[in-house]
Design an enzyme around this catalytic site. Sequence first.
Site, PDB file in Angstrom:
ATOM      1  N   GLY A  39       0.873  -1.188   0.000  1.00 14.98           N
ATOM      2  CA  GLY A  39       0.000   0.000   0.000  1.00 14.98           C
ATOM      3  C   GLY A  39       0.898   1.222   0.000  1.00 14.98           C
ATOM      4  N   ASN A 182       5.909   9.672 -10.849  1.00 15.62           N
ATOM      5  CA  ASN A 182       6.899   9.009 -11.697  1.00 15.62           C
ATOM      6  C   ASN A 182       6.732   9.590 -13.105  1.00 15.62           C
ATOM      7  OD1 ASN A 182       4.823   7.610 -13.001  1.00 15.62           O
ATOM      8  ND2 ASN A 182       5.152   5.722 -11.870  1.00 15.62           N
ATOM      9  N   ASP A 245       7.887   4.682  -3.212  1.00 14.97           N
ATOM     10  CA  ASP A 245       7.482   4.926  -1.820  1.00 14.97           C
ATOM     11  C   ASP A 245       8.703   5.021  -0.905  1.00 14.97           C
ATOM     12  OD1 ASP A 245       4.824   4.789  -2.651  1.00 14.97           O
ATOM     13  OD2 ASP A 245       4.759   2.619  -2.368  1.00 14.97           O
TER      14      ASP A 245
HETATM   15  P1  ATP Z   1       7.044   1.770  -8.056  1.00 13.87           P
HETATM   16  O1  ATP Z   1       5.652   2.126  -8.500  1.00 13.87           O
HETATM   17  O2  ATP Z   1       7.645   0.611  -8.812  1.00 13.87           O
HETATM   18  O3  ATP Z   1       7.198   1.700  -6.595  1.00 13.87           O
HETATM   19  P2  ATP Z   1       7.598   4.336  -9.135  1.00 13.87           P
HETATM   20  O4  ATP Z   1       7.141   4.099 -10.545  1.00 13.87           O
HETATM   21  O5  ATP Z   1       6.749   5.130  -8.239  1.00 13.87           O
HETATM   22  O6  ATP Z   1       8.003   2.982  -8.464  1.00 13.87           O
HETATM   23  P3  ATP Z   1      10.281   4.869 -10.068  1.00 13.87           P
HETATM   24  O7  ATP Z   1      10.490   6.089 -10.860  1.00 13.87           O
HETATM   25  O8  ATP Z   1      10.263   3.556 -10.801  1.00 13.87           O
HETATM   26  O9  ATP Z   1       9.000   5.094  -9.160  1.00 13.87           O
HETATM   27  O10 ATP Z   1      11.422   4.746  -8.966  1.00 13.87           O
HETATM   28  C1  ATP Z   1      11.541   5.662  -7.880  1.00 13.87           C
HETATM   29  C2  ATP Z   1      13.012   5.851  -7.573  1.00 13.87           C
HETATM   30  O11 ATP Z   1      13.546   4.581  -7.177  1.00 13.87           O
HETATM   31  C3  ATP Z   1      13.877   6.301  -8.746  1.00 13.87           C
HETATM   32  O12 ATP Z   1      13.906   7.711  -8.870  1.00 13.87           O
HETATM   33  C4  ATP Z   1      15.225   5.723  -8.378  1.00 13.87           C
HETATM   34  O13 ATP Z   1      15.878   6.567  -7.427  1.00 13.87           O
HETATM   35  C5  ATP Z   1      14.848   4.412  -7.669  1.00 13.87           C
HETATM   36  N1  ATP Z   1      14.862   3.279  -8.614  1.00 13.87           N
HETATM   37  C6  ATP Z   1      13.823   2.705  -9.255  1.00 13.87           C
HETATM   38  N2  ATP Z   1      14.228   1.708 -10.064  1.00 13.87           N
HETATM   39  C7  ATP Z   1      15.575   1.637  -9.923  1.00 13.87           C
HETATM   40  C8  ATP Z   1      16.606   0.812 -10.482  1.00 13.87           C
HETATM   41  N3  ATP Z   1      16.318  -0.156 -11.381  1.00 13.87           N
HETATM   42  N4  ATP Z   1      17.877   1.034 -10.085  1.00 13.87           N
HETATM   43  C9  ATP Z   1      18.190   1.994  -9.189  1.00 13.87           C
HETATM   44  N5  ATP Z   1      17.266   2.808  -8.619  1.00 13.87           N
HETATM   45  C10 ATP Z   1      15.983   2.638  -8.987  1.00 13.87           C
HETATM   46  O1  RIB Z   2       3.726   1.741  -4.659  1.00 17.90           O
HETATM   47  C1  RIB Z   2       3.687   0.345  -4.495  1.00 17.90           C
HETATM   48  C2  RIB Z   2       2.366  -0.062  -3.893  1.00 17.90           C
HETATM   49  O2  RIB Z   2       1.337   0.234  -4.802  1.00 17.90           O
HETATM   50  C3  RIB Z   2       2.237  -1.542  -3.620  1.00 17.90           C
HETATM   51  O3  RIB Z   2       2.730  -1.913  -2.355  1.00 17.90           O
HETATM   52  C4  RIB Z   2       0.747  -1.788  -3.802  1.00 17.90           C
HETATM   53  O4  RIB Z   2       0.081  -2.026  -2.609  1.00 17.90           O
HETATM   54  C5  RIB Z   2       0.208  -0.546  -4.507  1.00 17.90           C
HETATM   55  O5  RIB Z   2      -0.576   0.184  -3.676  1.00 17.90           O
END
Ligand code: ATP
Ligand code: RIB
Length: 294
Positions: A39, A182, A245
Amino acid sequence: MTKVAVLGSTNMDLVAYVDRAPERGETVTGREFRTVPGGKGANQAVAAARAGGDVMMIGAVGDDAYGPMMRENLELSGVDTDLLHTAEGPSGTAHIVVDAEGSNAIVVIPGANGTVTSLGPGEIAAIAEADLLLLQLELPLPAVIEGARAAHAQGVRTVLTPSPVQPLPAELLDCVDLLVPNEHEAAELSGQSEPHAAAEVLLSQVPAVVITLGSKGCLYAARGSRAVLFPAPEVTAVDTTGAGDTFVGTLAVALGEGRPVPQAIAWAASAAALCVQKPGASVSMPYRSEIGAA
Ligand code: ATP
Ligand code: RIB
Protein backbone atom coordinates in the site's frame (compact mmCIF):
# COMPACT_ATOMS: atom_id res chain seq x y z
CA MET A 1 13.50 13.49 14.96
CA THR A 2 11.38 14.36 11.93
CA LYS A 3 7.68 13.95 12.70
CA VAL A 4 5.94 12.47 9.66
CA ALA A 5 2.19 11.92 9.30
CA VAL A 6 1.08 9.63 6.48
CA LEU A 7 -2.53 9.79 5.29
CA GLY A 8 -2.82 6.84 2.96
CA SER A 9 -3.53 3.29 1.99
CA THR A 10 -2.60 -0.03 3.51
CA ASN A 11 -2.82 -3.01 1.14
CA MET A 12 -1.83 -6.64 1.24
CA ASP A 13 0.25 -7.21 -1.90
CA LEU A 14 -0.44 -10.54 -3.62
CA VAL A 15 2.59 -10.86 -5.86
CA ALA A 16 3.17 -13.28 -8.74
CA TYR A 17 6.77 -13.43 -10.00
CA VAL A 18 6.92 -14.35 -13.71
CA ASP A 19 9.51 -14.39 -16.49
CA ARG A 20 7.18 -12.43 -18.74
CA ALA A 21 3.89 -10.74 -17.86
CA PRO A 22 0.88 -12.20 -19.72
CA GLU A 23 -0.63 -10.34 -22.68
CA ARG A 24 -4.39 -9.79 -22.74
CA GLY A 25 -6.17 -13.18 -23.01
CA GLU A 26 -2.94 -15.10 -22.34
CA THR A 27 -2.08 -17.44 -19.44
CA VAL A 28 1.52 -17.81 -18.29
CA THR A 29 3.07 -20.02 -15.61
CA GLY A 30 4.78 -18.01 -12.87
CA ARG A 31 7.84 -18.81 -10.75
CA GLU A 32 6.73 -17.82 -7.27
CA PHE A 33 3.90 -16.25 -5.23
CA ARG A 34 4.36 -14.02 -2.17
CA THR A 35 2.01 -12.22 0.20
CA VAL A 36 3.70 -8.98 1.32
CA PRO A 37 2.32 -5.98 3.28
CA GLY A 38 2.19 -2.93 0.99
CA GLY A 39 0.00 0.00 0.00
CA LYS A 40 1.49 3.33 -0.98
CA GLY A 41 0.67 4.96 2.35
CA ALA A 42 1.93 2.12 4.53
CA ASN A 43 5.04 1.74 2.38
CA GLN A 44 5.92 5.41 2.77
CA ALA A 45 5.29 5.14 6.51
CA VAL A 46 7.63 2.14 6.82
CA ALA A 47 10.31 3.81 4.69
CA ALA A 48 10.16 6.99 6.77
CA ALA A 49 10.24 5.11 10.09
CA ARG A 50 13.17 2.94 9.00
CA ALA A 51 14.99 6.07 7.81
CA GLY A 52 14.70 7.48 11.32
CA GLY A 53 11.38 9.39 11.32
CA ASP A 54 8.76 9.50 14.07
CA VAL A 55 5.81 8.30 11.98
CA MET A 56 2.03 8.31 12.45
CA MET A 57 -0.06 6.25 9.99
CA ILE A 58 -3.60 7.50 9.31
CA GLY A 59 -5.96 5.20 7.37
CA ALA A 60 -7.86 1.94 7.70
CA VAL A 61 -7.43 -1.81 7.44
CA GLY A 62 -10.24 -4.36 7.19
CA ASP A 63 -11.48 -6.79 9.85
CA ASP A 64 -10.16 -9.77 7.85
CA ALA A 65 -6.99 -11.79 8.49
CA TYR A 66 -4.82 -9.28 6.57
CA GLY A 67 -5.73 -6.34 8.85
CA PRO A 68 -3.73 -7.43 11.95
CA MET A 69 -0.84 -8.66 9.76
CA MET A 70 -0.49 -5.26 8.10
CA ARG A 71 -0.83 -3.41 11.42
CA GLU A 72 1.87 -5.58 12.95
CA ASN A 73 4.15 -5.00 9.96
CA LEU A 74 3.89 -1.23 10.47
CA GLU A 75 4.48 -1.49 14.21
CA LEU A 76 7.54 -3.71 13.75
CA SER A 77 9.15 -0.85 11.82
CA GLY A 78 8.19 1.59 14.59
CA VAL A 79 5.15 3.23 12.96
CA ASP A 80 2.42 4.49 15.33
CA THR A 81 -0.88 2.83 14.27
CA ASP A 82 -3.24 4.48 16.80
CA LEU A 83 -5.00 6.27 13.92
CA LEU A 84 -5.08 3.22 11.63
CA HIS A 85 -8.72 2.26 12.07
CA THR A 86 -10.25 -1.17 11.59
CA ALA A 87 -13.23 -1.02 9.22
CA GLU A 88 -15.84 -3.71 8.62
CA GLY A 89 -15.08 -5.74 5.51
CA PRO A 90 -11.96 -6.69 3.55
CA SER A 91 -8.61 -4.92 3.68
CA GLY A 92 -7.18 -3.30 0.57
CA THR A 93 -5.35 -5.69 -1.72
CA ALA A 94 -2.93 -5.15 -4.58
CA HIS A 95 -2.65 -7.81 -7.27
CA ILE A 96 0.86 -7.52 -8.67
CA VAL A 97 2.77 -9.21 -11.49
CA VAL A 98 6.57 -8.75 -11.36
CA ASP A 99 8.57 -9.77 -14.45
CA ALA A 100 12.19 -10.93 -14.88
CA GLU A 101 13.41 -7.31 -15.09
CA GLY A 102 11.76 -6.49 -11.76
CA SER A 103 9.09 -4.30 -13.41
CA ASN A 104 5.52 -4.56 -12.18
CA ALA A 105 1.88 -4.16 -13.19
CA ILE A 106 -0.63 -3.60 -10.36
CA VAL A 107 -4.41 -3.76 -9.82
CA VAL A 108 -5.51 -2.27 -6.47
CA ILE A 109 -8.83 -3.17 -4.83
CA PRO A 110 -9.37 -0.41 -2.20
CA GLY A 111 -11.34 -2.42 0.40
CA ALA A 112 -11.07 -0.67 3.80
CA ASN A 113 -9.09 2.21 2.29
CA GLY A 114 -12.33 3.25 0.56
CA THR A 115 -13.98 3.87 3.95
CA VAL A 116 -11.62 6.77 4.74
CA THR A 117 -13.80 9.53 3.32
CA SER A 118 -13.26 12.21 5.98
CA LEU A 119 -11.00 12.95 8.95
CA GLY A 120 -11.85 13.28 12.65
CA PRO A 121 -10.37 15.66 15.26
CA GLY A 122 -7.67 13.09 16.17
CA GLU A 123 -6.43 12.88 12.60
CA ILE A 124 -6.48 16.66 12.15
CA ALA A 125 -4.51 17.10 15.40
CA ALA A 126 -1.91 14.50 14.36
CA ILE A 127 -1.42 16.27 11.03
CA ALA A 128 -1.03 19.63 12.76
CA GLU A 129 1.71 18.21 15.02
CA ALA A 130 3.76 16.79 12.13
CA ASP A 131 6.67 18.39 10.27
CA LEU A 132 5.51 16.81 7.00
CA LEU A 133 2.36 15.13 5.70
CA LEU A 134 2.72 12.41 3.04
CA LEU A 135 -0.27 11.86 0.73
CA GLN A 136 -0.99 9.55 -2.21
CA LEU A 137 -4.19 8.85 -4.18
CA GLU A 138 -5.22 5.41 -2.91
CA LEU A 139 -7.72 6.92 -0.44
CA PRO A 140 -10.93 8.70 -1.50
CA LEU A 141 -10.02 12.15 -2.86
CA PRO A 142 -12.16 14.13 -0.33
CA ALA A 143 -10.07 12.75 2.55
CA VAL A 144 -6.82 13.53 0.72
CA ILE A 145 -7.98 17.10 0.11
CA GLU A 146 -9.10 17.50 3.73
CA GLY A 147 -5.73 16.27 4.99
CA ALA A 148 -3.78 18.53 2.62
CA ARG A 149 -5.85 21.56 3.62
CA ALA A 150 -5.41 20.83 7.33
CA ALA A 151 -1.65 20.56 6.87
CA HIS A 152 -1.42 23.68 4.72
CA ALA A 153 -3.44 25.70 7.24
CA GLN A 154 -0.93 24.76 9.97
CA GLY A 155 2.20 25.31 7.88
CA VAL A 156 2.93 21.56 7.74
CA ARG A 157 4.89 20.68 4.57
CA THR A 158 2.91 18.40 2.21
CA VAL A 159 4.33 15.84 -0.23
CA LEU A 160 1.90 14.29 -2.73
CA THR A 161 2.56 11.12 -4.73
CA PRO A 162 -0.11 11.39 -7.48
CA SER A 163 -0.66 7.66 -7.84
CA PRO A 164 -2.85 6.04 -9.11
CA VAL A 165 -2.85 9.07 -11.36
CA GLN A 166 -6.05 11.06 -11.83
CA PRO A 167 -6.85 14.71 -12.60
CA LEU A 168 -5.97 16.84 -9.57
CA PRO A 169 -8.32 19.63 -8.45
CA ALA A 170 -6.90 23.09 -7.78
CA GLU A 171 -8.04 22.93 -4.14
CA LEU A 172 -5.62 20.01 -3.65
CA LEU A 173 -2.74 21.39 -5.73
CA ASP A 174 -2.96 24.71 -3.86
CA CYS A 175 -2.03 22.82 -0.68
CA VAL A 176 0.85 20.73 -2.12
CA ASP A 177 4.45 21.81 -1.43
CA LEU A 178 6.20 18.98 -3.26
CA LEU A 179 4.73 16.75 -5.97
CA VAL A 180 6.52 13.43 -6.63
CA PRO A 181 5.12 11.71 -9.74
CA ASN A 182 6.90 9.01 -11.70
CA GLU A 183 7.52 9.81 -15.35
CA HIS A 184 4.22 8.28 -16.53
CA GLU A 185 2.21 10.19 -13.93
CA ALA A 186 4.08 13.41 -14.76
CA ALA A 187 3.26 12.95 -18.46
CA GLU A 188 -0.38 12.25 -17.71
CA LEU A 189 -0.75 15.27 -15.41
CA SER A 190 1.13 17.72 -17.64
CA GLY A 191 0.34 16.49 -21.16
CA GLN A 192 4.13 16.49 -21.80
CA SER A 193 6.08 13.24 -22.21
CA GLU A 194 9.55 14.81 -21.86
CA PRO A 195 10.34 15.22 -18.12
CA HIS A 196 11.80 18.79 -18.32
CA ALA A 197 8.73 19.94 -20.25
CA ALA A 198 6.45 18.10 -17.81
CA ALA A 199 8.20 19.72 -14.84
CA GLU A 200 7.74 23.17 -16.36
CA VAL A 201 3.98 22.62 -16.65
CA LEU A 202 3.71 21.14 -13.16
CA LEU A 203 5.59 24.11 -11.65
CA SER A 204 2.68 26.31 -12.69
CA GLN A 205 0.58 24.24 -10.24
CA VAL A 206 2.94 23.44 -7.33
CA PRO A 207 6.14 25.10 -6.01
CA ALA A 208 8.42 22.07 -6.46
CA VAL A 209 8.40 18.70 -8.20
CA VAL A 210 10.55 15.57 -8.24
CA ILE A 211 9.83 13.39 -11.28
CA THR A 212 11.19 9.90 -10.59
CA LEU A 213 12.63 8.15 -13.63
CA GLY A 214 13.22 4.58 -12.40
CA SER A 215 16.80 3.41 -13.04
CA LYS A 216 17.51 6.77 -14.72
CA GLY A 217 17.17 8.60 -11.36
CA CYS A 218 15.00 11.68 -10.95
CA LEU A 219 14.51 15.27 -12.07
CA TYR A 220 14.12 17.95 -9.39
CA ALA A 221 12.62 21.29 -10.31
CA ALA A 222 11.55 24.22 -8.14
CA ARG A 223 10.13 27.61 -9.04
CA GLY A 224 12.85 30.14 -9.69
CA SER A 225 15.74 27.68 -10.19
CA ARG A 226 17.06 25.38 -12.93
CA ALA A 227 15.87 21.77 -13.05
CA VAL A 228 18.54 19.26 -11.93
CA LEU A 229 18.83 15.61 -12.97
CA PHE A 230 20.01 13.22 -10.22
CA PRO A 231 21.30 9.80 -11.36
CA ALA A 232 20.27 6.62 -9.54
CA PRO A 233 22.94 4.23 -8.21
CA GLU A 234 23.57 1.41 -10.73
CA VAL A 235 22.18 -1.80 -9.28
CA THR A 236 20.47 -4.98 -10.48
CA ALA A 237 16.73 -4.70 -9.80
CA VAL A 238 14.75 -7.81 -8.86
CA ASP A 239 11.50 -6.05 -7.85
CA THR A 240 10.91 -2.30 -8.15
CA THR A 241 7.59 -2.41 -6.23
CA GLY A 242 7.76 0.26 -3.52
CA ALA A 243 10.82 2.03 -4.99
CA GLY A 244 8.89 5.27 -5.34
CA ASP A 245 7.48 4.93 -1.82
CA THR A 246 10.93 4.26 -0.36
CA PHE A 247 12.20 7.34 -2.17
CA VAL A 248 9.41 9.56 -0.79
CA GLY A 249 9.49 8.24 2.81
CA THR A 250 13.26 8.63 3.03
CA LEU A 251 13.23 12.03 1.33
CA ALA A 252 10.65 13.30 3.83
CA VAL A 253 12.87 12.39 6.78
CA ALA A 254 15.90 14.05 5.20
CA LEU A 255 13.99 17.24 4.39
CA GLY A 256 12.57 17.31 7.92
CA GLU A 257 16.13 17.08 9.26
CA GLY A 258 16.93 20.21 7.28
CA ARG A 259 19.27 18.58 4.78
CA PRO A 260 19.76 20.54 1.54
CA VAL A 261 17.57 19.21 -1.28
CA PRO A 262 20.43 17.68 -3.37
CA GLN A 263 21.72 15.79 -0.34
CA ALA A 264 18.21 14.69 0.64
CA ILE A 265 17.53 13.41 -2.89
CA ALA A 266 20.82 11.50 -3.06
CA TRP A 267 20.03 9.85 0.28
CA ALA A 268 16.49 8.92 -0.87
CA ALA A 269 17.85 7.52 -4.15
CA SER A 270 20.33 5.35 -2.31
CA ALA A 271 17.49 3.98 -0.11
CA ALA A 272 15.34 3.27 -3.19
CA ALA A 273 18.27 1.51 -4.91
CA LEU A 274 18.56 -0.80 -1.89
CA CYS A 275 14.78 -1.49 -2.02
CA VAL A 276 14.77 -2.61 -5.68
CA GLN A 277 17.43 -5.25 -5.05
CA LYS A 278 15.09 -7.34 -2.87
CA PRO A 279 11.59 -8.74 -3.55
CA GLY A 280 8.48 -7.17 -1.99
CA ALA A 281 7.55 -3.60 -1.08
CA SER A 282 7.72 -2.74 2.63
CA VAL A 283 9.89 -5.74 3.55
CA SER A 284 12.69 -4.62 1.21
CA MET A 285 13.03 -1.09 2.60
CA PRO A 286 16.36 -0.23 4.24
CA TYR A 287 16.97 0.95 7.82
CA ARG A 288 18.82 4.22 8.44
CA SER A 289 22.09 2.42 9.23
CA GLU A 290 21.96 0.69 5.81
CA ILE A 291 21.36 3.83 3.73
CA GLY A 292 24.58 5.24 2.25
CA ALA A 293 25.98 8.46 3.67
CA ALA A 294 25.36 11.37 1.30
P1 ATP B 1 7.04 1.77 -8.06
O1 ATP B 1 5.65 2.13 -8.50
O2 ATP B 1 7.64 0.61 -8.81
O3 ATP B 1 7.20 1.70 -6.60
P2 ATP B 1 7.60 4.34 -9.14
O4 ATP B 1 7.14 4.10 -10.55
O5 ATP B 1 6.75 5.13 -8.24
O6 ATP B 1 8.00 2.98 -8.46
P3 ATP B 1 10.28 4.87 -10.07
O7 ATP B 1 10.49 6.09 -10.86
O8 ATP B 1 10.26 3.56 -10.80
O9 ATP B 1 9.00 5.09 -9.16
O10 ATP B 1 11.42 4.75 -8.97
C1 ATP B 1 11.54 5.66 -7.88
C2 ATP B 1 13.01 5.85 -7.57
O11 ATP B 1 13.55 4.58 -7.18
C3 ATP B 1 13.88 6.30 -8.75
O12 ATP B 1 13.91 7.71 -8.87
C4 ATP B 1 15.23 5.72 -8.38
O13 ATP B 1 15.88 6.57 -7.43
C5 ATP B 1 14.85 4.41 -7.67
N1 ATP B 1 14.86 3.28 -8.61
C6 ATP B 1 13.82 2.71 -9.26
N2 ATP B 1 14.23 1.71 -10.06
C7 ATP B 1 15.58 1.64 -9.92
C8 ATP B 1 16.61 0.81 -10.48
N3 ATP B 1 16.32 -0.16 -11.38
N4 ATP B 1 17.88 1.03 -10.08
C9 ATP B 1 18.19 1.99 -9.19
N5 ATP B 1 17.27 2.81 -8.62
C10 ATP B 1 15.98 2.64 -8.99
O1 RIB C 1 3.73 1.74 -4.66
C1 RIB C 1 3.69 0.35 -4.49
C2 RIB C 1 2.37 -0.06 -3.89
O2 RIB C 1 1.34 0.23 -4.80
C3 RIB C 1 2.24 -1.54 -3.62
O3 RIB C 1 2.73 -1.91 -2.36
C4 RIB C 1 0.75 -1.79 -3.80
O4 RIB C 1 0.08 -2.03 -2.61
C5 RIB C 1 0.21 -0.55 -4.51
O5 RIB C 1 -0.58 0.18 -3.68
